[in-house]
Scaffold this motif. Structure first.
Motif, short mmCIF file in Angstrom:
data_model
loop_
_atom_site.label_atom_id
_atom_site.label_comp_id
_atom_site.label_asym_id
_atom_site.label_seq_id
_atom_site.Cartn_x
_atom_site.Cartn_y
_atom_site.Cartn_z
N LEU A 265 -18.25 34.02 -26.40
CA LEU A 265 -18.22 32.83 -27.25
C LEU A 265 -17.16 32.95 -28.34
O LEU A 265 -16.45 31.99 -28.65
CB LEU A 265 -19.60 32.62 -27.88
N ALA A 266 -17.03 34.15 -28.92
CA ALA A 266 -16.01 34.36 -29.93
C ALA A 266 -14.62 34.22 -29.33
O ALA A 266 -13.71 33.63 -29.94
CB ALA A 266 -16.17 35.75 -30.57
N GLY A 267 -14.44 34.73 -28.10
CA GLY A 267 -13.14 34.60 -27.43
C GLY A 267 -12.77 33.16 -27.17
O GLY A 267 -11.64 32.74 -27.43
N LEU A 268 -13.73 32.38 -26.67
CA LEU A 268 -13.47 30.96 -26.42
C LEU A 268 -13.18 30.22 -27.73
O LEU A 268 -12.30 29.35 -27.77
CB LEU A 268 -14.66 30.34 -25.71
N SER A 269 -13.91 30.58 -28.78
CA SER A 269 -13.68 29.95 -30.08
C SER A 269 -12.28 30.26 -30.60
O SER A 269 -11.58 29.38 -31.12
CB SER A 269 -14.74 30.43 -31.07
N PHE A 270 -11.86 31.52 -30.44
CA PHE A 270 -10.53 31.91 -30.91
C PHE A 270 -9.43 31.19 -30.12
O PHE A 270 -8.43 30.75 -30.69
CB PHE A 270 -10.36 33.43 -30.79
N LEU A 271 -9.62 31.10 -28.79
CA LEU A 271 -8.62 30.41 -27.98
C LEU A 271 -8.54 28.93 -28.34
O LEU A 271 -7.45 28.34 -28.39
CB LEU A 271 -8.94 30.58 -26.50
N SER A 272 -9.70 28.33 -28.59
CA SER A 272 -9.71 26.93 -29.01
C SER A 272 -8.99 26.76 -30.34
O SER A 272 -8.24 25.80 -30.54
CB SER A 272 -11.16 26.44 -29.12
N LYS A 273 -9.23 27.68 -31.25
CA LYS A 273 -8.58 27.64 -32.57
C LYS A 273 -7.06 27.78 -32.40
O LYS A 273 -6.29 27.06 -33.06
CB LYS A 273 -9.13 28.75 -33.44
N ALA A 274 -6.65 28.70 -31.54
CA ALA A 274 -5.21 28.91 -31.32
C ALA A 274 -4.57 27.66 -30.74
O ALA A 274 -3.48 27.24 -31.16
CB ALA A 274 -4.99 30.09 -30.39
N GLY A 275 -5.26 27.03 -29.76
CA GLY A 275 -4.73 25.81 -29.17
C GLY A 275 -4.62 24.68 -30.18
O GLY A 275 -3.65 23.90 -30.19
N GLY A 276 -5.63 24.56 -31.06
CA GLY A 276 -5.59 23.52 -32.08
C GLY A 276 -4.47 23.72 -33.08
O GLY A 276 -3.88 22.75 -33.56
N MET A 277 -4.16 24.97 -33.40
CA MET A 277 -3.09 25.25 -34.36
C MET A 277 -1.72 24.98 -33.77
O MET A 277 -0.77 24.66 -34.50
CB MET A 277 -3.18 26.71 -34.83
N LEU A 278 -1.60 25.11 -32.44
CA LEU A 278 -0.30 24.87 -31.79
C LEU A 278 -0.11 23.40 -31.42
O LEU A 278 1.02 22.99 -31.12
CB LEU A 278 -0.18 25.73 -30.53
N ALA A 279 -1.19 22.64 -31.41
CA ALA A 279 -1.11 21.23 -31.02
C ALA A 279 -0.37 20.41 -32.07
O ALA A 279 -0.39 20.70 -33.24
CB ALA A 279 -2.50 20.68 -30.80
#
Length: 223
Positions: free
Chosen positions: A209-223
């Motif tokens: 869950l933490a990994g998915l959350s981090f990846l989602s956060k990374a994607g949002g910051m690059l969007a």
């Protein structure tokens, strides 16, 4: 004398505020503890503590602030950290299945000894954990910034920040957690047969869950 004791206790509280909250680091410590025993859980805790020692030095040099000032660095850390967490989650499931499935389950015990990589896992994951770095940019600033503040509730007792006493207390607080937490898990696991497998698989869920959350956060910051 009282000021030194108060500063040391404040450092212990700060150390626990970083080490104790549930999250990926404690998931790895828990996994290592229930699968391989107290020593492996403690070594995983040492890995996270060693990363904090690195952050301490980098914070003194002002390098940690780069994460705050350069969003691209934050997004990269979130992405790398997320991938590592998913990888470790997969490894945790595999280790737990080997320890508690099939013949191991019939023997009624968790795997002990073996090739423990907890130190390396926790160290690498902590170094790529943006939240751990952000802690150093917030509470860590109060730890390092020389000064004093008064505790009015304790009769105006003052605490010295940026002093060796509070720094020693801080790492003492982390050491207290990484010693006691694995010990508690191992003790309960010996008394309750279903506890160790539940903790192992729950650790995998937390990491995933933490990994998915981090990846989602990374994607949002690059969007």
């Amino acid at each position: 004398m009282f000021q030194a004791v108060a500063s040391a206790l404040a450092g212990v509280a700060l150390g626990l505020s970083l080490a104790a909250p549930p999250g990926p680091m404690n998931a790895i410590i828990a996994e290592e503890s229930v699968l391989r025993g107290w020593g492996s859980g403690f070594r995983a805790g040492l890995g996270a503590m060693s990363a904090d020692a690195c952050f301490f030095v980098l914070a003194l040099l002002g390098v940690v602030t780069v994460v705050r000032d350069v969003p691209v660095v934050q997004s990269v850390l979130f992405g790398v950290g997320g991938l590592l967490m998913l990888y470790f989650a997969y490894g945790t499931v595999a280790d737990a299945s080997a320890a508690f499935g099939g013949d191991a389950a019939a023997d009624g015990g968790a795997a002990t000894g073996g090739d423990s990589k907890g130190f390396r896992k926790a160290f690498v994951l902590a170094l790529t954990n943006p939240y751990q770095i952000l802690w150093w940019l917030t509470a860590g600033v109060g730890l390092l910034d020389p000064g004093t503040f008064a505790l009015d509730a304790l009769g105006g007792l003052t605490i010295s920040t940026g002093s060796p006493v509070i720094v020693v207390g801080f790492f003492g607080g982390i050491a207290l957690w990484i010693t006691g937490f694995p010990a508690a898990l191992v003790t309960v696991g010996r008394r309750v047969d279903a506890f160790a497998p539940a903790v192992a698989y729950l650790s995998a869920v937390v990491l995933a869950l933490a990994g998915l959350s981090f990846l989602s956060k990374a994607g949002g910051m690059l969007a």
